[in-house]
Design an enzyme around this catalytic site. Structure first.
Site, short mmCIF file in Angstrom:
data_model
loop_
_atom_site.label_atom_id
_atom_site.label_comp_id
_atom_site.label_asym_id
_atom_site.label_seq_id
_atom_site.Cartn_x
_atom_site.Cartn_y
_atom_site.Cartn_z
CG ASP A 284 -69.87 73.42 65.14
OD1 ASP A 284 -69.40 72.36 64.72
OD2 ASP A 284 -69.64 73.72 65.13
CG ASP B 280 -65.37 69.33 64.63
OD1 ASP B 280 -64.72 68.64 64.13
OD2 ASP B 280 -64.90 71.12 64.15
#
Length: 568
Positions: free
Chosen positions: A386, A407
């Site tokens: 992230d 991600d």
């Protein structure tokens, strides 16, 4: 002065849009000048038909009709009714917040993690309301229908993103409170969806309404309003104008509104102190020069700090660092960012941003951006899971480097990364790497993630393990995840399958993923997954995701003096 042909085209444009708005209330009768019981009946009948017309494209029609009629509309004009929809949505969110403050807060206060989730949720719902207020306050003009609709869709998408993030914050804790919150905010979320549906209905008719000349005219008009011939906004003062022009070519001598230096050679030693000097109600660029150094601080550019610009001495010289994380520190993902940008019209150039939590820290954001019209140029953004949270609104990144593992570019903004280097890093043992996780939760949101002219590669430490710890272009975080990768060089660090499911068959039919005109050994699509949501773009389709079309970038990006490619 335009020609007669231009005037005729503008008349056709206005007539087309006006015609559409009339169609929405085609059954409306002429109002008589004398008030009577019959007039009241006619008004109710007209209003009811108008409400039914504007509610026709919504997914929650009963909620739409009941809420608008319950607000006793005094107008059957569709624009007035749509704006009334914004008003009742704000009212519903406030009422839901008040109810949650009694029912949910008492339960949440017994658990520190739940209490933190609730406090974050309160802030996010206020942010959602702020976006709806922007929609209410936006002036409507037929001559600028595309700009009007585009702004509303961006802000409504932002409001939906804030509400979704509120619910997600409860998903990070072991509790059944998320279900309670979903129940309490059910109506307000339906109303938000309905508002977006009504506005989107207008936008779907624009291309079919003989409006082909409007985009260029509006871009020209916006540039005339915002800038002089040198593409710097007219509201920029002479010193700021000189600085922005000088910084377009890279770092150099800087004379700014505020200087941050750890050695005492500036007015401030911390970035936060410099931000506190931003004038209230600031409407012009406030430029902060952050000199070379390592700044260990959590930086937040709040919504009350618009038009802030950070200029560093280089992405490897000016470094802002932090280590907040969810995995070990149990900090909500939304709050882990080293730098948080919430003030609109933010620009950053030549700085480095990192979250050093490492792969064991789990979700650990380096940069989170929720601002509208945010631009980053020549910045390095490093982390693991992230890394870059492109949360909401319009964002543009140029000549930046973004690194991470899981991600590491995610969120629900309307965002383009252009000419950027995307680096897959070495993950923990057994971890799989995903470059993107776009979070569009409503099919009508105007949001999406575009990688244009980028280079996807691997860190030297990752290369030896790429066959074991595989890397993918992305996975669908939310049901209508939308990611487009075009004219990008993809190294062989990406698995031939290309994309990875989130869980089972979730979103595989509803996502929108496309690869277009990419090169490199990882760009071969022969073995790509064959999900229903995988799209093959035509050259005409690809134009929809360029800077000038997807972001309407011609009207605001050049004014930042950041390099920008408008077309494919």
């Amino acid at each position: 002065m335009g020609s007669d042909g231009d005037k005729k085209k503008k008349f056709i444009v206005a007539g087309s849009v006006s015609g559409f708005l009339v169609i929405m209330v085609v059954s409306v009768a002429v109002v008589t000048s004398k008030h009577s019981p019959k007039d009241d009946e006619n008004h109710i009948r007209k209003t009811t038909k108008a409400v039914q017309a504007v509610c026709a494209p919504t997914d929650f029609k009963d909620t739409c009709v009941n809420s608008l009629m319950g607000a006793s509309p005094d107008s059957d004009d569709p624009v007035d009714l749509i704006k009334l929809g914004f008003k009742v949505t704000i009212k519903s969110i406030n009422e839901s917040l008040e109810k949650a403050s009694g029912d949910i807060k008492a339960k949440a206060d017994k658990n520190p993690e739940a209490k933190g989730a609730f406090e974050l949720c309160e802030k996010l719902m206020i942010d959602a309301i702020d976006d709806l207020k922007k929609c209410m306050d936006h002036g409507f003009s037929v001559d600028q229908i595309e700009v009007f609709v585009e702004d509303l869709r961006v802000w409504l998408s932002g409001s939906i993103a804030f509400q979704q993030t509120c619910m997600d914050s409860f998903g990070e804790i072991k509790s059944n409170l998320m279900q309670d919150m979903l129940k309490i905010f059910k109506t307000s979320r339906e109303l938000s969806s309905n508002s977006l549906a009504m506005v989107t209905r207008i936008s779907t008719l624009i291309p079919n309404s003989n409006l082909t000349g409007l985009t260029g005219a509006l871009a020209k008009y916006a540039r005339k309003l915002l800038s002089t011939e040198d593409s710097i906004p007219t509201w920029v003062g002479p010193e700021a104008r000189r600085l922005m022009a000088a910084q377009g070519g890279g770092p150099g001598p800087v004379k700014a509104n505020a200087v941050v230096a750890q050695d005492g050679t500036g007015q401030f030693k911390t970035i936060t102190d410099a931000l506190n000097a931003v004038p209230k109600g600031n409407k012009v660029p406030f430029i902060i020069h952050i000199k070379e150094g390592i700044y260990k601080e959590k930086v937040t550019v709040t919504k009350k700090m618009p038009h802030v610009t950070f200029i560093g001495d280089g992405p490897n010289k000016t470094l802002i660092t932090g280590s907040l994380n969810f995995g070990i520190g149990k900090v909500k993902t939304f709050l882990t960012a080293t730098i948080t940008i919430e003030g609109d019209h933010f620009t950053a150039k030549n700085i480095g941003i990192e979250n050093t939590a490492g792969p064991e820290g789990g979700q650990a954001v380096a940069l989170r951006v929720s601002a509208d019209y945010a631009v980053f140029h020549s910045c390095q953004i490093d982390g693991h899971q992230d890394t870059l949270y492109v949360h909401s609104h319009r964002q543009f990144y140029r000549d930046c480097t973004v690194s991470g593992t899981v991600d590491f570019i995610f969120g629900d903004a309307k965002c383009i990364l252009q000419n950027c280097k995307i680096v897959v890093r070495k993950p923990n043992k057994g971890q799989t790497c995903m470059v993107t996780a776009q979070g569009r939760s409503n099919v009508r949101e105007s949001t999406g993630l575009v990688l244009h002219g980028c280079h996807i590669t691997g860190d030297p430490a990752y290369i030896p393990m790429k066959s074991v710890n595989k890397a993918y272009l992305g996975r669908p975080w939310k049901e209508f995840s939308r990611t487009i990768i075009m004219k990008t060089t993809i190294d062989d660090v990406i698995d031939p399958a290309g994309w990875l499911p989130w869980s089972g068959d979730f979103a595989l039919k509803t996502l929108y993923y496309a690869e277009h005109m990419n090169t490199g050994p990882g760009s071969n699509q022969a073995q790509r997954v064959k999900w229903p949501g995988i799209k093959k773009l035509t050259p005409q389709d690809a134009l929809l995701y360029t800077g000038d079309r997807f972001l309407r970038g011609d009207t605001w990006i050049p004014q930042t003096q950041v390099p920008y490619t408008a077309k494919v």
